[in-house]
Design a protein around this motif. Structure first.
Motif, short mmCIF file in Angstrom:
data_model
loop_
_atom_site.label_atom_id
_atom_site.label_comp_id
_atom_site.label_asym_id
_atom_site.label_seq_id
_atom_site.Cartn_x
_atom_site.Cartn_y
_atom_site.Cartn_z
N ILE A 1 0.84 -1.18 0.00
CA ILE A 1 0.00 0.00 0.00
C ILE A 1 0.88 1.24 0.00
CG2 ILE A 1 -2.01 -1.09 1.07
CD1 ILE A 1 -1.06 -0.02 3.78
N GLY A 2 0.29 2.39 -0.25
CA GLY A 2 1.06 3.63 -0.34
C GLY A 2 0.88 4.57 0.83
N ALA A 3 -0.04 4.24 1.77
CA ALA A 3 -0.28 5.15 2.89
C ALA A 3 -1.00 4.41 4.02
CB ALA A 3 -1.11 6.34 2.45
N VAL A 4 -0.82 4.93 5.22
CA VAL A 4 -1.55 4.45 6.40
C VAL A 4 -2.18 5.65 7.10
CG1 VAL A 4 -0.12 2.39 6.79
CG2 VAL A 4 0.50 4.54 7.90
N LEU A 5 -3.31 5.40 7.72
CA LEU A 5 -3.93 6.46 8.51
C LEU A 5 -3.40 6.40 9.93
CD1 LEU A 5 -7.67 6.36 7.41
CD2 LEU A 5 -6.00 8.16 6.99
N VAL A 6 -3.22 7.57 10.52
CA VAL A 6 -2.83 7.68 11.92
C VAL A 6 -4.12 8.00 12.68
CG1 VAL A 6 -1.37 8.87 13.60
CG2 VAL A 6 -0.58 8.59 11.22
N HIS B 1 -10.63 8.29 15.49
CA HIS B 1 -10.51 9.69 15.07
C HIS B 1 -9.25 9.82 14.22
CE1 HIS B 1 -10.84 14.01 15.18
NE2 HIS B 1 -9.59 14.08 15.57
N ILE B 2 -9.40 10.34 13.00
CA ILE B 2 -8.26 10.48 12.11
C ILE B 2 -7.42 11.67 12.54
CG2 ILE B 2 -7.51 10.88 9.74
CD1 ILE B 2 -10.22 9.71 8.82
N LEU B 3 -6.16 11.39 12.88
CA LEU B 3 -5.24 12.46 13.27
C LEU B 3 -4.36 12.89 12.10
CD1 LEU B 3 -4.07 10.99 16.70
CD2 LEU B 3 -5.88 12.66 16.27
N GLY B 4 -4.08 11.94 11.21
CA GLY B 4 -3.20 12.26 10.08
C GLY B 4 -3.08 11.08 9.15
N SER C 1 8.52 9.36 14.72
CA SER C 1 7.19 8.75 14.89
C SER C 1 6.23 9.26 13.83
CB SER C 1 6.65 9.08 16.28
OG SER C 1 6.35 10.47 16.36
N ALA C 2 5.12 8.57 13.72
CA ALA C 2 4.07 8.98 12.78
C ALA C 2 3.68 10.43 13.05
CB ALA C 2 2.86 8.06 12.91
N ARG C 3 3.62 10.81 14.30
CA ARG C 3 3.27 12.17 14.70
C ARG C 3 4.19 13.19 14.05
NH1 ARG C 3 4.39 11.30 19.44
NH2 ARG C 3 2.37 10.91 20.37
N ASP C 4 5.48 12.82 13.88
CA ASP C 4 6.48 13.74 13.34
C ASP C 4 6.41 13.91 11.83
OD1 ASP C 4 7.60 14.03 15.93
OD2 ASP C 4 8.78 12.20 15.65
N VAL C 5 5.88 12.93 11.12
CA VAL C 5 5.94 12.95 9.65
C VAL C 5 4.57 13.00 8.97
CG1 VAL C 5 8.15 11.74 9.63
CG2 VAL C 5 6.04 10.43 9.39
N MET C 6 3.50 12.83 9.73
CA MET C 6 2.18 12.71 9.11
C MET C 6 1.70 14.02 8.51
SD MET C 6 -0.29 12.41 12.43
CE MET C 6 -0.66 13.81 13.48
N THR C 7 0.85 13.89 7.51
CA THR C 7 0.14 15.01 6.94
C THR C 7 -1.14 15.19 7.73
OG1 THR C 7 1.02 14.61 4.73
CG2 THR C 7 -1.05 15.83 4.87
N SER C 8 -1.39 16.41 8.17
CA SER C 8 -2.58 16.70 8.96
C SER C 8 -2.94 18.17 8.75
CB SER C 8 -2.29 16.43 10.43
OG SER C 8 -3.43 16.65 11.21
N ARG D 1 5.19 9.40 0.11
CA ARG D 1 5.67 10.76 -0.18
C ARG D 1 6.11 11.48 1.09
NH1 ARG D 1 1.76 14.29 -3.73
NH2 ARG D 1 2.43 12.76 -5.25
N ASP D 2 5.36 11.32 2.18
CA ASP D 2 5.76 11.93 3.46
C ASP D 2 7.10 11.39 3.93
OD1 ASP D 2 3.40 13.51 3.83
OD2 ASP D 2 2.33 11.71 4.49
N ILE D 3 7.27 10.08 3.78
CA ILE D 3 8.53 9.46 4.21
C ILE D 3 9.69 9.97 3.36
CG2 ILE D 3 9.79 7.27 4.38
CD1 ILE D 3 7.08 5.98 5.15
N CYS D 4 9.50 10.08 2.06
CA CYS D 4 10.55 10.60 1.17
C CYS D 4 10.89 12.05 1.51
CB CYS D 4 10.13 10.49 -0.29
SG CYS D 4 10.21 8.81 -0.92
N ARG D 5 9.86 12.85 1.77
CA ARG D 5 10.07 14.26 2.12
C ARG D 5 10.92 14.36 3.40
NH1 ARG D 5 7.18 16.61 5.73
NH2 ARG D 5 5.40 15.25 5.42
N CYS D 6 10.59 13.55 4.39
CA CYS D 6 11.32 13.59 5.66
C CYS D 6 12.71 12.96 5.53
CB CYS D 6 10.51 12.91 6.75
SG CYS D 6 9.09 13.90 7.24
N LEU D 7 12.86 12.00 4.65
CA LEU D 7 14.17 11.42 4.42
C LEU D 7 15.11 12.49 3.87
CD1 LEU D 7 15.99 8.93 4.35
CD2 LEU D 7 15.10 8.44 2.07
#
Length: 139
Positions: free
Chosen positions: A33-38, A43-46, A68-75, A51-57
């Protein structure tokens, strides 16, 4: 309608805010898959995508794996109602330049569709319409 696309899809993969990028990358690979929900208690937090992982890399280097997911998630995350049409979902995704869209009815998370799911449905609909027209003309 978007809700009909969810029928027969694999179960939704979600993570908590403390899940590491290393763990998320493993889930993306394992489930193809290409994404996971946080989420937190439905309740959807992010959302964390490839793409988020590549951006943060690029920003954090190899240390991104321990974030953590909190640090890289789109929200916040855009969502769509299950009764919406495919073209509405495609318009949102094209306009906002993302490839995954959670489906939510009355605050309840039902699943997530990808741009691939939507394109597949549009092709199926076009083929069904063409077959119907061929049948009508030959009758």
């Amino acid at each position: 309608m978007i809700g009909s696309i969810l029928v027969g899809k694999k179960p939704l993969v979600t993570v908590g805010t403390d899940t590491t990028v290393r763990q998320i990358a493993a889930l993306l690979h394992e489930h193809r898959i290409g994404a996971v929900l946080v989420i937190d208690a439905d309740h959807i937090l992010g959302l964390v995508s490839e793409r988020d992982i590549c951006r943060c890399l690029h920003t954090h280097g190899s240390g991104v794996q321990d974030l953590s997911a909190r640090d890289v998630m789109t929200s916040p995350v855009a969502v769509i109602d299950s009764h919406a049409c495919v073209s509405d979902a495609m318009a949102i995704m094209t306009d906002r330049r993302f490839r995954h869209l959670p489906v939510v009815d009355d605050g309840k998370l039902l699943g997530m569709v990808s741009i691939g799911d939507l394109v597949k449905r549009r092709i199926e609909d076009a083929e069904a319409e063409a077959d119907s027209l061929k049948h009508y003309i030959s009758s």
